[in-house]
Write a protein that holds these residues in place. Structure first.
Motif, mmCIF file in Angstrom:
data_model
loop_
_atom_site.group_PDB
_atom_site.id
_atom_site.type_symbol
_atom_site.label_atom_id
_atom_site.label_comp_id
_atom_site.label_asym_id
_atom_site.label_seq_id
_atom_site.Cartn_x
_atom_site.Cartn_y
_atom_site.Cartn_z
ATOM 1 N N ASN A 1 0.816 -1.222 0.000
ATOM 2 C CA ASN A 1 0.000 0.000 0.000
ATOM 3 C C ASN A 1 0.851 1.274 0.000
ATOM 4 O O ASN A 1 0.346 2.359 0.268
ATOM 5 C CB ASN A 1 -0.933 0.011 1.209
ATOM 6 C CG ASN A 1 -1.987 -1.064 1.060
ATOM 7 O OD1 ASN A 1 -2.827 -1.012 0.182
ATOM 8 N ND2 ASN A 1 -1.906 -2.083 1.900
ATOM 9 N N HIS B 1 2.324 6.635 -3.809
ATOM 10 C CA HIS B 1 3.214 7.212 -4.808
ATOM 11 C C HIS B 1 3.961 8.388 -4.181
ATOM 12 O O HIS B 1 3.517 8.958 -3.182
ATOM 13 C CB HIS B 1 2.400 7.717 -5.996
ATOM 14 C CG HIS B 1 1.963 6.617 -6.905
ATOM 15 N ND1 HIS B 1 2.810 6.018 -7.800
ATOM 16 C CD2 HIS B 1 0.760 6.005 -7.047
ATOM 17 C CE1 HIS B 1 2.143 5.077 -8.458
ATOM 18 N NE2 HIS B 1 0.903 5.047 -8.016
ATOM 19 N N GLU C 1 -1.725 16.879 -12.292
ATOM 20 C CA GLU C 1 -2.451 15.927 -11.451
ATOM 21 C C GLU C 1 -3.654 16.617 -10.805
ATOM 22 O O GLU C 1 -4.672 16.010 -10.537
ATOM 23 C CB GLU C 1 -1.519 15.369 -10.373
ATOM 24 C CG GLU C 1 -2.099 14.165 -9.663
ATOM 25 C CD GLU C 1 -1.034 13.184 -9.257
ATOM 26 O OE1 GLU C 1 -0.761 12.259 -10.029
ATOM 27 O OE2 GLU C 1 -0.470 13.341 -8.160
ATOM 28 N N SER D 1 -4.014 2.699 -22.476
ATOM 29 C CA SER D 1 -4.160 2.067 -21.156
ATOM 30 C C SER D 1 -4.042 0.571 -21.334
ATOM 31 O O SER D 1 -4.306 0.049 -22.415
ATOM 32 C CB SER D 1 -5.549 2.357 -20.573
ATOM 33 O OG SER D 1 -5.771 3.730 -20.533
ATOM 34 N N GLN E 1 -4.800 -1.874 -13.765
ATOM 35 C CA GLN E 1 -4.915 -0.934 -14.882
ATOM 36 C C GLN E 1 -3.787 0.077 -14.793
ATOM 37 O O GLN E 1 -3.395 0.482 -13.699
ATOM 38 C CB GLN E 1 -6.264 -0.199 -14.828
ATOM 39 C CG GLN E 1 -6.410 0.819 -15.955
ATOM 40 C CD GLN E 1 -7.716 1.601 -15.909
ATOM 41 O OE1 GLN E 1 -8.656 1.197 -15.214
ATOM 42 N NE2 GLN E 1 -7.773 2.686 -16.635
ATOM 43 N N HIS F 1 1.107 4.936 -15.557
ATOM 44 C CA HIS F 1 0.869 5.248 -14.150
ATOM 45 C C HIS F 1 -0.135 4.248 -13.566
ATOM 46 O O HIS F 1 -1.215 4.058 -14.121
ATOM 47 C CB HIS F 1 0.341 6.677 -14.038
ATOM 48 C CG HIS F 1 0.247 7.171 -12.633
ATOM 49 N ND1 HIS F 1 1.299 7.096 -11.739
ATOM 50 C CD2 HIS F 1 -0.767 7.749 -11.958
ATOM 51 C CE1 HIS F 1 0.928 7.602 -10.588
ATOM 52 N NE2 HIS F 1 -0.326 8.007 -10.674
ATOM 53 N N PHE F 2 0.257 3.611 -12.467
ATOM 54 C CA PHE F 2 -0.571 2.616 -11.797
ATOM 55 C C PHE F 2 -1.184 3.215 -10.539
ATOM 56 O O PHE F 2 -0.653 4.171 -9.977
ATOM 57 C CB PHE F 2 0.282 1.410 -11.365
ATOM 58 C CG PHE F 2 0.792 0.562 -12.486
ATOM 59 C CD1 PHE F 2 1.737 1.054 -13.367
ATOM 60 C CD2 PHE F 2 0.348 -0.740 -12.647
ATOM 61 C CE1 PHE F 2 2.237 0.264 -14.395
ATOM 62 C CE2 PHE F 2 0.828 -1.537 -13.672
ATOM 63 C CZ PHE F 2 1.771 -1.037 -14.545
ATOM 64 N N LYS F 3 -2.228 2.578 -10.073
ATOM 65 C CA LYS F 3 -2.838 3.014 -8.821
ATOM 66 C C LYS F 3 -1.875 2.764 -7.657
ATOM 67 O O LYS F 3 -1.728 3.582 -6.766
ATOM 68 C CB LYS F 3 -4.152 2.232 -8.608
ATOM 69 C CG LYS F 3 -5.080 2.858 -7.609
ATOM 70 C CD LYS F 3 -6.377 2.092 -7.582
ATOM 71 C CE LYS F 3 -7.218 2.495 -6.395
ATOM 72 N NZ LYS F 3 -8.399 1.649 -6.257
ATOM 73 N N LYS F 4 -1.204 1.614 -7.698
ATOM 74 C CA LYS F 4 -0.285 1.265 -6.607
ATOM 75 C C LYS F 4 1.166 1.506 -7.034
ATOM 76 O O LYS F 4 1.592 1.056 -8.099
ATOM 77 C CB LYS F 4 -0.463 -0.197 -6.216
ATOM 78 C CG LYS F 4 -1.768 -0.462 -5.442
ATOM 79 C CD LYS F 4 -1.769 -1.864 -4.883
ATOM 80 C CE LYS F 4 -3.110 -2.255 -4.307
ATOM 81 N NZ LYS F 4 -3.491 -1.506 -3.116
ATOM 82 N N GLU G 1 3.841 -0.219 -10.030
ATOM 83 C CA GLU G 1 4.564 0.587 -11.022
ATOM 84 C C GLU G 1 6.061 0.245 -10.985
ATOM 85 O O GLU G 1 6.705 0.110 -12.024
ATOM 86 C CB GLU G 1 4.332 2.064 -10.701
ATOM 87 C CG GLU G 1 4.552 2.974 -11.893
ATOM 88 C CD GLU G 1 3.999 4.369 -11.632
ATOM 89 O OE1 GLU G 1 2.779 4.502 -11.433
ATOM 90 O OE2 GLU G 1 4.787 5.306 -11.620
#
Lengths: 144, 182
Positions: free
Chosen positions: A27, A30, A101, B30, B41, B68-71, B75
């Motif tokens: 978890n 970033h 962003e 994507s 994704q 770019h990954f969520k986690k 990445e």
């Protein structure tokens, strides 16, 4: 406390630490670009260094958080509705291409701007067609 | 007012007729990996793509590190272990759209296309072909396609420990608005 019990407790603690470490890594957030320390430069010199010595430029800037100052050339939305700001360089058709962003509605062409983001290097463009590669910055924030 | 509107429309049409090549430096690609354990994704919105409306030639190029990954950990693994993006920083596609002359770039509509060409990533080039569409709406040209690639075809090795989490075949979704012309 018996030796067997001590070994058992140590073993359980090790498992707990392992699980906690795995959970943290899984978890792990970033990098916080907005609060990160940045290498400061301006759009003209950043593009120039990528064009003149891409190896040195990649070493210094690629995958680093950098803060670029310059003049906004164009503001648009990409296919995922993120704001894309092109900052002029001294080469026609080549820009510092910044994907924001955060949502930002008040950026206008001609405006002087400071943008912080992660540098992804220079795009290849197409020499045959005369399309110049941009230097890409992603996950950008306006530095007020 | 009518004359002005007519002139603007005519100018737009002339622009499209005279422009033969359309491009974007901010197209979107994507990819999706779907397994019973986890869906993954990643999006890349810094794709450069050039479409030649006369010959049908189509090309894409992107930085692997632009996905770019969520986690964050995903990445990292994607770049360091699977795609080895320091060694193979870019992915490219060079191909053609069949029967490009069937697309009327002056008329709004959704035109089905068949694209075929060479896809290069992770240092491996394979021929691929895929269905897709070109959408013309008020002079704006958007190209889209969805296709699948097998990781094994590009020598992308997934370690056994995470094998159940990552699909062996990845779905790739392309969506590019060609907002520049020459």
């Amino acid at each position: 406390m018996g030796t067997a019990k001590k070994i058992m407790i140590t073993f359980c603690l090790l498992i707990l630490i392992g699980v906690a470490a795995a959970f943290y890594l899984w978890n792990k957030p970033h990098q916080n670009v907005a609060n990160a320390a940045a290498v400061k430069t301006n759009a003209v010199s950043l593009y120039k260094v990528f064009k003149s010595d891409s190896i040195a430029a990649n070493k210094k800037f690629t995958q680093q958080v950098i803060e670029v100052s310059g003049t906004v050339n164009r503001v648009s939305k990409n296919q995922q509705n993120q704001t894309v700001v092109l900052i002029s360089t001294n080469t026609n058709g080549a820009y510092i291409n910044c994907t924001l962003e955060q949502d930002s509605k008040n950026i206008q062409p001609g405006q002087l701007i400071n943008i912080k983001g992660i540098c992804n290097g220079i795009g290849q463009g197409d020499a045959d067609l005369g399309i110049k590669g941009d230097v890409y910055l992603v996950r950008c924030y306006l530095d007020q | 007012m009518k004359k002005l509107l007519f002139s603007i429309t005519l100018l737009n049409c002339c622009n499209i007729v005279f422009a033969q090549k359309f491009y974007t430096k901010n197209g979107s690609i994507s990819f999706f990996s779907t397994t019973y354990v986890e869906n993954i994704q990643a999006d890349n919105n810094q794709v450069m793509s050039v479409l030649n409306a006369t010959t049908g030639e189509l090309q894409f190029s992107l930085f692997i590190k632009g996905f770019h990954f969520k986690k964050a950990l995903m990445e990292e693994h994607f770049n360091e272990n699977y795609l080895e993006s320091d060694q193979y920083p870019k992915a490219t596609f060079k191909g053609t759209i069949a029967d490009i002359n069937k697309i009327n770039f002056l008329k709004d509509g959704v035109y089905p296309i068949l694209v075929s060409g060479d896809l290069t990533m992770h240092g491996i080039t394979n021929k691929i072909s895929s269905k897709g569409s070109i959408t013309i709406k008020e002079g704006a040209i958007t190209g889209s396609s969805v296709f699948s690639v097998a990781l094994a075809d590009y020598k992308i090795v997934i370690p056994a420990i995470v094998e159940t989490k990552i699909s062996k075949t990845i779905e790739i979704k392309v969506n590019c608005l060609y907002d520049q012309k020459m």
